[in-house]
Design a protein around this motif. Structure first.
Motif, PDB file in Angstrom:
ATOM      1  N   PHE A 126      -5.867  -0.479  -9.275  1.00  0.00           N
ATOM      2  CA  PHE A 126      -6.135   0.373  -8.118  1.00  0.00           C
ATOM      3  C   PHE A 126      -7.059   1.532  -8.501  1.00  0.00           C
TER       4      PHE A 126
ATOM      5  N   LEU B  28      -2.714  11.693  -2.786  1.00  0.00           N
ATOM      6  CA  LEU B  28      -3.608  10.606  -3.175  1.00  0.00           C
ATOM      7  C   LEU B  28      -3.793   9.631  -2.029  1.00  0.00           C
TER       8      LEU B  28
ATOM      9  N   TYR C  41      -7.400   5.353  -6.777  1.00  0.00           N
ATOM     10  CA  TYR C  41      -6.947   6.336  -5.797  1.00  0.00           C
ATOM     11  C   TYR C  41      -7.878   7.536  -5.857  1.00  0.00           C
TER      12      TYR C  41
ATOM     13  N   LYS D 114       0.845  -1.188   0.000  1.00  0.00           N
ATOM     14  CA  LYS D 114       0.000   0.000   0.000  1.00  0.00           C
ATOM     15  C   LYS D 114       0.881   1.238   0.000  1.00  0.00           C
ATOM     16  N   LEU D 115       0.649   2.111  -0.962  1.00  0.00           N
ATOM     17  CA  LEU D 115       1.389   3.363  -1.035  1.00  0.00           C
ATOM     18  C   LEU D 115       0.658   4.440  -0.241  1.00  0.00           C
TER      19      LEU D 115
ATOM     20  N   PHE E 118       0.654   8.477   0.211  1.00  0.00           N
ATOM     21  CA  PHE E 118       1.132   9.676  -0.447  1.00  0.00           C
ATOM     22  C   PHE E 118       1.172  10.859   0.508  1.00  0.00           C
ATOM     23  N   GLY E 119       2.156  11.725   0.292  1.00  0.00           N
ATOM     24  CA  GLY E 119       2.180  13.018   0.967  1.00  0.00           C
ATOM     25  C   GLY E 119       1.281  14.004   0.244  1.00  0.00           C
TER      26      GLY E 119
ATOM     27  N   LEU F 276      -5.271   5.633  -1.322  1.00  0.00           N
ATOM     28  CA  LEU F 276      -5.764   4.400  -1.929  1.00  0.00           C
ATOM     29  C   LEU F 276      -7.216   4.192  -1.528  1.00  0.00           C
TER      30      LEU F 276
ATOM     31  N   PHE G 181      -8.523   8.501  -9.569  1.00  0.00           N
ATOM     32  CA  PHE G 181      -7.513   8.006 -10.497  1.00  0.00           C
ATOM     33  C   PHE G 181      -7.529   6.480 -10.520  1.00  0.00           C
TER      34      PHE G 181
END
Lengths: 114, 113
Positions: B34, B44, B36, A102-103, A105-106, B46, B89
């Motif tokens: 995915f 962003l 986002y 899982k990413l 983000f800032g 998830l 996205f």
């Protein structure tokens, strides 16, 4: 737990200058990736670092470079700025690498080149 | 190369309306898919993901099913709220062992009361 922190939040530079953006990942995360977001091109991958090593690089000129430190913090540098470099630069961190990570983000650094 | 195509926005809906945002992809192999979401002034987040064919990702009332036969991953929600207004996205993972994502151009959703 603090999220991904990017500094500065906003930056204004002129053509020809260089700029350094900073990203502090979530504590314990070892992977950091960078993306450029523009209205015309959308989100484009810049590079990815894991344990201080660049693992992947997008299709950007050599003016764009990055590095990762032993504490996983990352910086990206853009030299000889051009007007087209104006964008929101997003950093993302994850525990490891791979499609199931899982990413996080800032909020990004908004760079304006005049 | 791999790519993602999203429907252009903005999508404008009244509260409680049904939402569909189309996403199709081109990829070799079996990428993960995915969605986002980006709220104003933020990075962003998830929303949901699916890692193999016929998987359904779901979160906060949003759903998307990985359809390999139509190479699609359409986002749906049965009843949108004003707070769902954001840019969405669609993305796919480029390779197995990387965080590199390929994003669609984004679709702005505006929900009015």
């Amino acid at each position: 737990k603090a999220g991904v922190t990017q500094t500065p939040r906003y930056l204004i530079k002129t053509r020809g200058q260089q700029v350094t953006l900073s990203c502090s990942p979530i504590s314990g995360h070892r992977s950091v990736s960078w993306y450029q977001q523009t209205p015309g091109q959308g989100l484009q991958f810049l590079f990815e670092y894991f344990s201080e090593t660049q693992r992947n690089k997008g299709n950007f000129p050599g003016r764009f470079s990055g590095r990762q430190f032993s504490n996983s913090r990352s910086e990206m540098n853009v030299s000889t700025l051009e007007l087209g470099d104006s964008a929101l630069y997003l950093c993302a961190s994850s525990l490891g690498t791979g499609p199931n990570e899982k990413l996080f983000f800032g909020s990004g650094t908004q760079l304006s080149v005049l | 190369g791999n790519s993602v195509t999203q429907m252009e926005g903005p999508v404008t809906l009244s509260e409680e309306a049904f939402l569909t945002i189309n996403c199709t992809y081109t990829a070799t192999g079996y990428p993960s898919l995915f969605w986002y979401v980006q709220y104003p002034g933020e990075g962003l987040q998830l929303l949901l993901k699916a890692t193999k064919a016929d998987d359904k990702g779901s979160n906060k009332g949003f759903e998307a099913t990985y359809r390999k036969e139509t190479t699609s991953f359409h986002l749906e929600k049965g009843s949108v709220q004003v707070s769902d207004s954001a840019v969405y996205f669609c993305a796919l993972s480029d390779q197995k062992n990387t965080d590199k994502l390929i994003f669609g151009t984004g679709t702005r959703l505006q929900v009015f009361p």
